[in-house]
Design a protein around this motif. Structure first.
Motif, PDB file in Angstrom:
ATOM      1  N   ASP A 100     -32.542  12.248  21.536  1.00 45.61           N
ATOM      2  CA  ASP A 100     -33.971  11.997  21.386  1.00 45.61           C
ATOM      3  C   ASP A 100     -34.780  12.742  22.439  1.00 45.61           C
ATOM      4  O   ASP A 100     -35.874  13.248  22.156  1.00 45.61           O
ATOM      5  CB  ASP A 100     -34.257  10.491  21.486  1.00 45.61           C
ATOM      6  CG  ASP A 100     -33.883   9.743  20.218  1.00 45.61           C
ATOM      7  OD1 ASP A 100     -33.708  10.390  19.169  1.00 45.61           O
ATOM      8  OD2 ASP A 100     -33.764   8.502  20.282  1.00 45.61           O
ATOM      9  N   VAL A 101     -34.253  12.810  23.661  1.00 43.23           N
ATOM     10  CA  VAL A 101     -34.951  13.503  24.743  1.00 43.23           C
ATOM     11  C   VAL A 101     -34.673  15.004  24.704  1.00 43.23           C
ATOM     12  O   VAL A 101     -35.586  15.824  24.619  1.00 43.23           O
ATOM     13  CB  VAL A 101     -34.550  12.922  26.113  1.00 43.23           C
ATOM     14  CG1 VAL A 101     -35.202  13.727  27.248  1.00 43.23           C
ATOM     15  CG2 VAL A 101     -34.945  11.459  26.209  1.00 43.23           C
ATOM     16  N   ASN A 102     -33.396  15.369  24.783  1.00 41.70           N
ATOM     17  CA  ASN A 102     -33.008  16.770  24.976  1.00 41.70           C
ATOM     18  C   ASN A 102     -33.264  17.640  23.755  1.00 41.70           C
ATOM     19  O   ASN A 102     -33.656  18.809  23.895  1.00 41.70           O
ATOM     20  CB  ASN A 102     -31.527  16.868  25.345  1.00 41.70           C
ATOM     21  CG  ASN A 102     -31.200  16.199  26.657  1.00 41.70           C
ATOM     22  OD1 ASN A 102     -32.061  15.597  27.293  1.00 41.70           O
ATOM     23  ND2 ASN A 102     -29.958  16.284  27.069  1.00 41.70           N
ATOM     24  N   TYR A 103     -33.018  17.093  22.574  1.00 40.51           N
ATOM     25  CA  TYR A 103     -33.198  17.885  21.350  1.00 40.51           C
ATOM     26  C   TYR A 103     -34.517  17.577  20.645  1.00 40.51           C
ATOM     27  O   TYR A 103     -35.374  18.453  20.507  1.00 40.51           O
ATOM     28  CB  TYR A 103     -32.037  17.673  20.386  1.00 40.51           C
ATOM     29  CG  TYR A 103     -32.255  18.410  19.079  1.00 40.51           C
ATOM     30  CD1 TYR A 103     -32.128  19.798  19.028  1.00 40.51           C
ATOM     31  CD2 TYR A 103     -32.629  17.741  17.921  1.00 40.51           C
ATOM     32  CE1 TYR A 103     -32.364  20.502  17.851  1.00 40.51           C
ATOM     33  CE2 TYR A 103     -32.861  18.424  16.731  1.00 40.51           C
ATOM     34  CZ  TYR A 103     -32.721  19.802  16.703  1.00 40.51           C
ATOM     35  OH  TYR A 103     -32.971  20.488  15.540  1.00 40.51           O
ATOM     36  N   HIS A 104     -34.706  16.319  20.228  1.00 40.26           N
ATOM     37  CA  HIS A 104     -35.927  15.996  19.480  1.00 40.26           C
ATOM     38  C   HIS A 104     -37.172  16.164  20.337  1.00 40.26           C
ATOM     39  O   HIS A 104     -38.206  16.647  19.864  1.00 40.26           O
ATOM     40  CB  HIS A 104     -35.847  14.579  18.913  1.00 40.26           C
ATOM     41  CG  HIS A 104     -34.788  14.418  17.873  1.00 40.26           C
ATOM     42  ND1 HIS A 104     -33.718  13.583  18.023  1.00 40.26           N
ATOM     43  CD2 HIS A 104     -34.633  15.016  16.664  1.00 40.26           C
ATOM     44  CE1 HIS A 104     -32.939  13.663  16.956  1.00 40.26           C
ATOM     45  NE2 HIS A 104     -33.463  14.521  16.114  1.00 40.26           N
ATOM     46  N   GLY A 105     -37.092  15.777  21.614  1.00 43.75           N
ATOM     47  CA  GLY A 105     -38.236  15.957  22.493  1.00 43.75           C
ATOM     48  C   GLY A 105     -38.593  17.417  22.674  1.00 43.75           C
ATOM     49  O   GLY A 105     -39.760  17.807  22.621  1.00 43.75           O
ATOM     50  N   LEU A 106     -37.575  18.236  22.897  1.00 39.95           N
ATOM     51  CA  LEU A 106     -37.801  19.680  23.038  1.00 39.95           C
ATOM     52  C   LEU A 106     -38.331  20.281  21.740  1.00 39.95           C
ATOM     53  O   LEU A 106     -39.247  21.123  21.755  1.00 39.95           O
ATOM     54  CB  LEU A 106     -36.503  20.353  23.460  1.00 39.95           C
ATOM     55  CG  LEU A 106     -36.513  21.873  23.608  1.00 39.95           C
ATOM     56  CD1 LEU A 106     -35.650  22.299  24.804  1.00 39.95           C
ATOM     57  CD2 LEU A 106     -35.991  22.564  22.335  1.00 39.95           C
ATOM     58  N   LEU A 107     -37.769  19.846  20.607  1.00 30.73           N
ATOM     59  CA  LEU A 107     -38.211  20.390  19.326  1.00 30.73           C
ATOM     60  C   LEU A 107     -39.658  20.004  19.039  1.00 30.73           C
ATOM     61  O   LEU A 107     -40.474  20.852  18.635  1.00 30.73           O
ATOM     62  CB  LEU A 107     -37.304  19.895  18.204  1.00 30.73           C
ATOM     63  CG  LEU A 107     -37.644  20.384  16.798  1.00 30.73           C
ATOM     64  CD1 LEU A 107     -37.602  21.898  16.717  1.00 30.73           C
ATOM     65  CD2 LEU A 107     -36.689  19.763  15.773  1.00 30.73           C
ATOM     66  N   MET A 108     -40.008  18.737  19.262  1.00 28.92           N
ATOM     67  CA  MET A 108     -41.390  18.313  19.030  1.00 28.92           C
ATOM     68  C   MET A 108     -42.348  19.045  19.959  1.00 28.92           C
ATOM     69  O   MET A 108     -43.449  19.447  19.550  1.00 28.92           O
ATOM     70  CB  MET A 108     -41.511  16.798  19.194  1.00 28.92           C
ATOM     71  CG  MET A 108     -40.831  16.001  18.104  1.00 28.92           C
ATOM     72  SD  MET A 108     -41.144  14.203  18.170  1.00 28.92           S
ATOM     73  CE  MET A 108     -40.308  13.748  19.695  1.00 28.92           C
ATOM     74  N   GLY A 109     -41.932  19.252  21.209  1.00 29.32           N
ATOM     75  CA  GLY A 109     -42.764  20.003  22.138  1.00 29.32           C
ATOM     76  C   GLY A 109     -42.934  21.448  21.697  1.00 29.32           C
ATOM     77  O   GLY A 109     -44.041  22.010  21.752  1.00 29.32           O
ATOM     78  N   ALA A 158     -26.225  22.541  22.895  1.00 26.87           N
ATOM     79  CA  ALA A 158     -25.853  23.444  21.808  1.00 26.87           C
ATOM     80  C   ALA A 158     -26.888  23.377  20.692  1.00 26.87           C
ATOM     81  O   ALA A 158     -27.269  24.399  20.099  1.00 26.87           O
ATOM     82  CB  ALA A 158     -24.462  23.089  21.283  1.00 26.87           C
ATOM     83  N   ALA A 159     -27.354  22.170  20.407  1.00 26.29           N
ATOM     84  CA  ALA A 159     -28.388  21.999  19.393  1.00 26.29           C
ATOM     85  C   ALA A 159     -29.696  22.660  19.828  1.00 26.29           C
ATOM     86  O   ALA A 159     -30.414  23.251  19.008  1.00 26.29           O
ATOM     87  CB  ALA A 159     -28.613  20.512  19.118  1.00 26.29           C
ATOM     88  N   VAL A 160     -30.010  22.555  21.106  1.00 22.68           N
ATOM     89  CA  VAL A 160     -31.211  23.206  21.647  1.00 22.68           C
ATOM     90  C   VAL A 160     -31.146  24.713  21.427  1.00 22.68           C
ATOM     91  O   VAL A 160     -32.134  25.344  21.035  1.00 22.68           O
ATOM     92  CB  VAL A 160     -31.376  22.874  23.142  1.00 22.68           C
ATOM     93  CG1 VAL A 160     -32.326  23.856  23.824  1.00 22.68           C
ATOM     94  CG2 VAL A 160     -31.882  21.450  23.314  1.00 22.68           C
ATOM     95  N   GLN A 161     -29.986  25.283  21.687  1.00 22.23           N
ATOM     96  CA  GLN A 161     -29.843  26.732  21.489  1.00 22.23           C
ATOM     97  C   GLN A 161     -30.052  27.108  20.024  1.00 22.23           C
ATOM     98  O   GLN A 161     -30.779  28.068  19.716  1.00 22.23           O
ATOM     99  CB  GLN A 161     -28.460  27.200  21.947  1.00 22.23           C
ATOM    100  CG  GLN A 161     -28.193  28.675  21.663  1.00 22.23           C
ATOM    101  CD  GLN A 161     -26.984  29.204  22.397  1.00 22.23           C
ATOM    102  OE1 GLN A 161     -27.080  29.741  23.482  1.00 22.23           O
ATOM    103  NE2 GLN A 161     -25.815  29.044  21.795  1.00 22.23           N
ATOM    104  N   ASN A 163     -37.681  27.147  26.794  1.00 20.15           N
ATOM    105  CA  ASN A 163     -36.831  25.984  26.559  1.00 20.15           C
ATOM    106  C   ASN A 163     -35.648  25.975  27.517  1.00 20.15           C
ATOM    107  O   ASN A 163     -35.038  27.013  27.772  1.00 20.15           O
ATOM    108  CB  ASN A 163     -36.324  25.965  25.115  1.00 20.15           C
ATOM    109  CG  ASN A 163     -37.409  25.595  24.125  1.00 20.15           C
ATOM    110  OD1 ASN A 163     -38.447  25.045  24.513  1.00 20.15           O
ATOM    111  ND2 ASN A 163     -37.190  25.875  22.856  1.00 20.15           N
ATOM    112  N   MET A 164     -35.331  24.791  28.018  1.00 18.80           N
ATOM    113  CA  MET A 164     -34.230  24.651  28.966  1.00 18.80           C
ATOM    114  C   MET A 164     -32.938  24.350  28.214  1.00 18.80           C
ATOM    115  O   MET A 164     -32.724  23.253  27.708  1.00 18.80           O
ATOM    116  CB  MET A 164     -34.534  23.529  29.960  1.00 18.80           C
ATOM    117  CG  MET A 164     -33.577  23.492  31.134  1.00 18.80           C
ATOM    118  SD  MET A 164     -33.519  25.039  32.061  1.00 18.80           S
ATOM    119  CE  MET A 164     -35.252  25.274  32.427  1.00 18.80           C
ATOM    120  N   GLY A 165     -32.090  25.367  28.145  1.00 14.58           N
ATOM    121  CA  GLY A 165     -30.750  25.179  27.620  1.00 14.58           C
ATOM    122  C   GLY A 165     -29.797  24.962  28.773  1.00 14.58           C
ATOM    123  O   GLY A 165     -30.112  24.290  29.756  1.00 14.58           O
ATOM    124  N   SER A 166     -28.623  25.540  28.689  1.00 10.96           N
ATOM    125  CA  SER A 166     -27.603  25.389  29.721  1.00 10.96           C
ATOM    126  C   SER A 166     -26.460  26.333  29.389  1.00 10.96           C
ATOM    127  O   SER A 166     -26.322  26.771  28.233  1.00 10.96           O
ATOM    128  CB  SER A 166     -27.089  23.942  29.757  1.00 10.96           C
ATOM    129  OG  SER A 166     -25.934  23.820  30.565  1.00 10.96           O
TER     130      SER A 166
END
Length: 344
Positions: free
Chosen positions: A115-124, A163-166, A142-145
């Motif tokens: 919810d924070v790392n993926y959905h929050g980043l996506l909504m932002g 991985a989803a963020v990427q 966007n902050m990946g890793s």
């Protein structure tokens, strides 16, 4: 063509701005003349940080927000418009983490990480695209890793979210470019960074968590982020030691599995240096904030040759050499730590 403003002419939104990389980025952005909107959950920390940065002449506003909530993302945008007339760059830095095996970490916690790392980043990112498209363009960072490339044992949920963020960042970049929008979208991939990450993460291990060596200074990631706010780049790695994990995972995935099984848990544990207990476990509610650096006694690298090579197009032929130097240093750090642990 994407044309980005100099930092001194920009307004930058930074989520996760109350500590660590987000705070380091905010401090450096203000020092370079940018206007900054700090967004995080901790009101007390944000107010103190805004006062400190404003006292030095910076133009700073705050927005108390939880990026896992869409209404809070909307409020961040509205605050930027109200205070500064909009924004030029949006930095998605807010993150949540746990330590422990996939079986140990409850599904509720794993869902919150996403919810924070993926959905929050996506909504932002989507909110930023809508605003920037209507206002002549800009940058999303966007902050990946390095764990976007290669999962880390006992950090499975965090690795999966990165991985989803990427994947989402790459897909959004292609779609924005296909539409002809003048928006740069960059993914930053840090190695282990000396922030309060181990203290903030919820821990299911029997011993206190730590970050695996080598560690790098948050100022290096801030530099990469602000570079991306001014200069279109697809992705930037920070720290050759972490890039070793990414490279090994691609070249020898099964061997990397075995290496992590052998050493991966131990390099993330410490029995003698738990850090600041007041910062422990901010997964679902904020704890003590306001620190850029972590509180554990670790050696921290102040330079990243790999990052510098990526920033300079003329130095691209030397990226491999720079990476080799940092990779060898990173490998020595890991093996030295493991040897010292065996001697204790």
């Amino acid at each position: 063509m994407v044309r980005l403003k100099p930092l001194s002419e920009q307004t930058i939104v930074i989520t996760g701005a109350s500590s660590g990389i987000g705070l380091a980025t905010a401090e450096e952005a203000v020092a370079r003349g940018a206007r900054v909107l700090l967004a995080a959950r901790n009101r007390d920390a944000l107010e103190q940080l805004a006062a400190d940065l404003s006292a030095g002449g910076g133009e700073v506003a705050i927005c108390v927000a939880d990026v896992s909530r869409e209404e809070d993302i909307t409020r961040i945008v509205a605050t930027a418009v109200e205070r500064f007339g909009g924004f030029d760059s949006w930095v998605n830095d807010a993150a949540a983490a746990t330590y422990g095996s996939i079986e140990q970490v409850p599904i509720e916690d794993q869902r919150h990480i996403f919810d924070v790392n993926y959905h929050g980043l996506l909504m932002g990112s989507l909110a930023a695209v809508r605003h920037l498209r209507a206002h002549g363009g800009g940058a999303i960072v966007n902050m990946g890793s390095v764990l976007s490339d290669r999962a880390m044992i006992y950090q499975g949920p965090y690795s999966a979210s990165k991985a989803a963020v990427q994947a989402a960042t790459d897909a959004l970049r292609m779609e924005v470019e296909r539409a002809g929008d003048p928006i740069s979208i960059t993914l930053i991939k840090p190695a282990s960074i000396n922030t309060p990450y181990p203290e903030h993460a919820r821990n299911y291990m029997d011993t206190a968590p730590r970050l695996p060596p080598p560690l790098y200074d948050p100022a290096l990631v801030a530099d990469a982020i602000l570079f991306a706010c001014e200069t279109p780049r697809r992705q930037l790695y920070v720290g050759g030691g972490g890039y070793l994990i990414s490279l090994a995972g691609r070249v020898a995935p099964r061997l990397t599995d075995k290496a992590m099984q052998l050493m991966g848990v131990e390099v993330q544990q410490t029995e003698t240096d738990p850090g600041d207990p007041a910062q422990r476990d901010n997964l679902t509610e904020p704890k003590k904030d306001g620190d850029v650096h972590g509180n554990q006694d670790v050696f921290v690298r102040q330079t990243s040759l790999l990052l510098q090579a990526q920033k300079q197009p003329l130095l691209v032929p030397f990226v491999a050499a720079a990476a080799a130097v940092e990779l060898s240093r990173g490998a020595r750090s890991i093996f030295r730590w493991n040897r010292e642990s065996d001697d204790e």
